[in-house]
Design a protein around this motif. Structure first.
Motif, PDB file in Angstrom:
ATOM      1  N   ALA A 265     -10.291   1.203   1.747  1.00  0.00           N
ATOM      2  CA  ALA A 265     -10.822   2.339   2.631  1.00  0.00           C
ATOM      3  C   ALA A 265     -10.078   2.036   3.914  1.00  0.00           C
ATOM      4  CB  ALA A 265     -12.232   2.337   2.715  1.00  0.00           C
ATOM      5  N   PHE A 266      -9.807   0.782   4.453  1.00  0.00           N
ATOM      6  CA  PHE A 266      -9.266   0.784   5.733  1.00  0.00           C
ATOM      7  C   PHE A 266      -7.796   1.166   5.575  1.00  0.00           C
ATOM      8  CE2 PHE A 266      -6.485  -2.054   8.421  1.00  0.00           C
ATOM      9  CZ  PHE A 266      -7.241  -2.005   9.698  1.00  0.00           C
ATOM     10  N   HIS A 267      -7.074   0.693   4.460  1.00  0.00           N
ATOM     11  CA  HIS A 267      -5.519   0.883   4.041  1.00  0.00           C
ATOM     12  C   HIS A 267      -5.432   2.563   4.007  1.00  0.00           C
ATOM     13  CE1 HIS A 267      -4.323  -3.248   4.256  1.00  0.00           C
ATOM     14  NE2 HIS A 267      -5.589  -3.538   3.444  1.00  0.00           N
ATOM     15  N   GLU A 268      -6.405   2.978   3.330  1.00  0.00           N
ATOM     16  CA  GLU A 268      -6.266   4.526   3.136  1.00  0.00           C
ATOM     17  C   GLU A 268      -6.298   5.292   4.437  1.00  0.00           C
ATOM     18  OE1 GLU A 268      -5.548   5.695   0.314  1.00  0.00           O
ATOM     19  OE2 GLU A 268      -5.241   7.656   1.124  1.00  0.00           O
ATOM     20  N   ALA A 269      -7.334   4.724   5.375  1.00  0.00           N
ATOM     21  CA  ALA A 269      -7.364   5.534   6.595  1.00  0.00           C
ATOM     22  C   ALA A 269      -6.065   5.179   7.398  1.00  0.00           C
ATOM     23  CB  ALA A 269      -8.541   4.856   7.548  1.00  0.00           C
ATOM     24  N   VAL A 270      -5.440   4.145   7.412  1.00  0.00           N
ATOM     25  CA  VAL A 270      -4.015   4.048   8.030  1.00  0.00           C
ATOM     26  C   VAL A 270      -3.092   4.851   7.238  1.00  0.00           C
ATOM     27  CG1 VAL A 270      -2.138   2.357   8.312  1.00  0.00           C
ATOM     28  CG2 VAL A 270      -4.396   1.458   8.354  1.00  0.00           C
ATOM     29  N   ARG A 271      -3.277   4.827   6.200  1.00  0.00           N
ATOM     30  CA  ARG A 271      -2.061   5.805   5.346  1.00  0.00           C
ATOM     31  C   ARG A 271      -2.341   7.247   5.943  1.00  0.00           C
ATOM     32  NH1 ARG A 271      -1.585   7.689  -1.039  1.00  0.00           N
ATOM     33  NH2 ARG A 271       0.262   8.496  -0.757  1.00  0.00           N
ATOM     34  N   GLN A 272      -3.744   7.856   5.771  1.00  0.00           N
ATOM     35  CA  GLN A 272      -4.039   9.136   6.384  1.00  0.00           C
ATOM     36  C   GLN A 272      -3.494   9.343   7.589  1.00  0.00           C
ATOM     37  OE1 GLN A 272      -4.293  11.566   3.966  1.00  0.00           O
ATOM     38  NE2 GLN A 272      -4.454   9.953   2.335  1.00  0.00           N
ATOM     39  N   GLY A 273      -3.852   8.219   8.648  1.00  0.00           N
ATOM     40  CA  GLY A 273      -3.472   8.232   9.943  1.00  0.00           C
ATOM     41  C   GLY A 273      -2.005   8.772  10.130  1.00  0.00           C
ATOM     42  N   TYR A 274      -1.322   7.956   9.556  1.00  0.00           N
ATOM     43  CA  TYR A 274       0.327   8.127   9.509  1.00  0.00           C
ATOM     44  C   TYR A 274       0.601   9.390   9.211  1.00  0.00           C
ATOM     45  CZ  TYR A 274       1.837   3.218  10.206  1.00  0.00           C
ATOM     46  OH  TYR A 274       1.999   2.018  10.641  1.00  0.00           O
ATOM     47  N   LEU A 275       0.079   9.911   8.070  1.00  0.00           N
ATOM     48  CA  LEU A 275       0.608  11.385   7.698  1.00  0.00           C
ATOM     49  C   LEU A 275      -0.046  12.359   8.782  1.00  0.00           C
ATOM     50  CD1 LEU A 275      -0.305  11.090   3.838  1.00  0.00           C
ATOM     51  CD2 LEU A 275       1.781  11.032   4.932  1.00  0.00           C
ATOM     52  N   GLN A 276      -1.213  12.089   9.240  1.00  0.00           N
ATOM     53  CA  GLN A 276      -1.626  13.250  10.355  1.00  0.00           C
ATOM     54  C   GLN A 276      -0.580  13.020  11.538  1.00  0.00           C
ATOM     55  OE1 GLN A 276      -4.513  14.959   9.236  1.00  0.00           O
ATOM     56  NE2 GLN A 276      -4.887  14.794  11.535  1.00  0.00           N
ATOM     57  N   GLU A 277      -0.352  11.836  11.861  1.00  0.00           N
ATOM     58  CA  GLU A 277       0.673  11.921  12.943  1.00  0.00           C
ATOM     59  C   GLU A 277       2.110  12.577  12.815  1.00  0.00           C
ATOM     60  OE1 GLU A 277       0.235  10.618  16.303  1.00  0.00           O
ATOM     61  OE2 GLU A 277      -1.946  10.965  15.362  1.00  0.00           O
ATOM     62  N   SER A 278       2.462  12.290  11.324  1.00  0.00           N
ATOM     63  CA  SER A 278       3.563  12.621  10.929  1.00  0.00           C
ATOM     64  C   SER A 278       3.627  14.496  11.136  1.00  0.00           C
ATOM     65  CB  SER A 278       4.238  12.468   9.647  1.00  0.00           C
ATOM     66  OG  SER A 278       3.175  13.313   8.604  1.00  0.00           O
ATOM     67  N   LYS A 279       2.458  14.776  10.836  1.00  0.00           N
ATOM     68  CA  LYS A 279       2.383  16.424  11.124  1.00  0.00           C
ATOM     69  C   LYS A 279       2.284  17.074  12.489  1.00  0.00           C
ATOM     70  CE  LYS A 279       0.128  17.100   6.581  1.00  0.00           C
ATOM     71  NZ  LYS A 279      -1.122  16.126   6.118  1.00  0.00           N
ATOM     72  N   ARG A 280       2.046  15.987  13.542  1.00  0.00           N
ATOM     73  CA  ARG A 280       1.782  16.394  14.944  1.00  0.00           C
ATOM     74  C   ARG A 280       3.402  16.488  15.456  1.00  0.00           C
ATOM     75  NH1 ARG A 280      -2.546  15.097  18.341  1.00  0.00           N
ATOM     76  NH2 ARG A 280      -0.846  14.656  19.939  1.00  0.00           N
ATOM     77  N   ALA A 281       4.162  15.532  14.666  1.00  0.00           N
ATOM     78  CA  ALA A 281       5.636  15.515  15.282  1.00  0.00           C
ATOM     79  C   ALA A 281       6.549  15.707  14.273  1.00  0.00           C
ATOM     80  CB  ALA A 281       5.947  14.205  16.270  1.00  0.00           C
ATOM     81  N   PRO A 282       6.694  16.921  13.608  1.00  0.00           N
ATOM     82  CA  PRO A 282       7.508  16.854  12.074  1.00  0.00           C
ATOM     83  C   PRO A 282       8.938  16.611  12.587  1.00  0.00           C
ATOM     84  CG  PRO A 282       6.929  18.977  12.616  1.00  0.00           C
ATOM     85  CD  PRO A 282       5.856  17.924  13.648  1.00  0.00           C
TER      86      PRO A 282
END
Ligand code: Z5A
Length: 210
Positions: free
Chosen positions: A156-173
């Motif tokens: 779950a921790f690593h999944e949260a990291v992964r999803q966090g990165y994807l969120q950030e990538s959407k903020r600054a495409p």
């Protein structure tokens, strides 16, 4: 732009960041383009000394945050910014997005504060391009070479990291290039080179320096 390109590599452990960054460093070397491969944590002298502690000691979330930031402040001021200003490309294995993904999305520290602290630590130096290698947790962890307290965290921790990165990538495409890390390395290399061609006109068709 008055300085050389600054490229960061991000992703969960085992995604393939170091492999792709080192491959690019080799291509730049062959093309005789001045470059520096560096990494966090540990790119600065104090960060290097702190790395064993950061990776293995049981630390409070705020403690580890300030240690990562201390490394980053030194690393940017003493190594990354001077290199960029001298025209040296900088390839950095992890940078500010790691702090957002790990300390923010996964550990739960306030993202607003983390953005401000990243800004303070870097004096506002943002990457021109961030290569995010995205891969499912089970694929990446199977590949991961290191054994440390981050890797020992649950899925779950690593999944949260992964999803966090994807969120950030959407903020600054415009800053992020998101690559599917389950593809063969040769495909990732091709995709990265295509991006560099588009942004900086390197390795134009017909030139044979790859
Ligand atoms: N951290 C943090 O919390 N906050 C911060 O602000 C910062 C860091 C800066 C140390 O990172 C820890 O610090 C990290 C986050 C935290 N958590 N952990 N662990 P690190 O960068 O030192 O460690 P790492 O990310 O775990 O590195 P790694 O395991 O080496 O991952 P990688 O660089 O993404 O993978 P790799 O070494 O390139 O590849 C792993 C293996 O997969 C290797 O055998 C490759 O040959 C293979 N590989 C690579 N690509 C492929 C493809 N496409 N197909 C098949 N096989 C592949």
């Amino acid at each position: 732009m008055n300085r050389a390109p600054f490229i960061t590599f991000e992703g969960i452990e085992g995604a393939g960041k170091t492999t792709l960054a080192l491959w690019l460093a080799e291509r730049l070397k062959e093309a005789r383009i001045p470059h520096l491969f560096t990494y966090e944590p540990g790119g600065s002298e104090i960060g290097y000394a702190l790395r064993p502690l950061l990776l293995n000691a049981p630390l409070e979330p705020a403690t580890e945050l300030f240690l990562f930031l201390a490394d980053r402040a030194q690393h940017v001021a003493r190594t990354i910014r001077p290199a960029l200003e001298q025209g040296t490309w900088v390839l950095c294995d992890r940078y500010t997005d790691s702090t957002l993904a790990y300390q923010g999305y996964a550990r739960g520290l306030d993202l607003h504060w983390l953005r401000i602290l990243n800004q303070l630590a870097t004096d506002g130096l943002e990457p021109d391009l961030t290569v995010l290698i995205d891969a499912p947790v089970e694929v990446a962890l199977r590949r991961a070479t290191q054994r440390n307290r981050f890797e020992a965290q649950d899925v779950a921790f690593h999944e949260a990291v992964r999803q966090g990165y994807l969120q950030e990538s959407k903020r600054a495409p415009q800053r992020f290039l998101v690559l599917d890390g389950t593809q063969p390395l040769s495909v990732l290399q091709e995709q990265l080179i295509t991006e560099l061609q588009a942004r900086w006109g390197l390795w134009q068709a017909g030139r044979r320096d790859r």
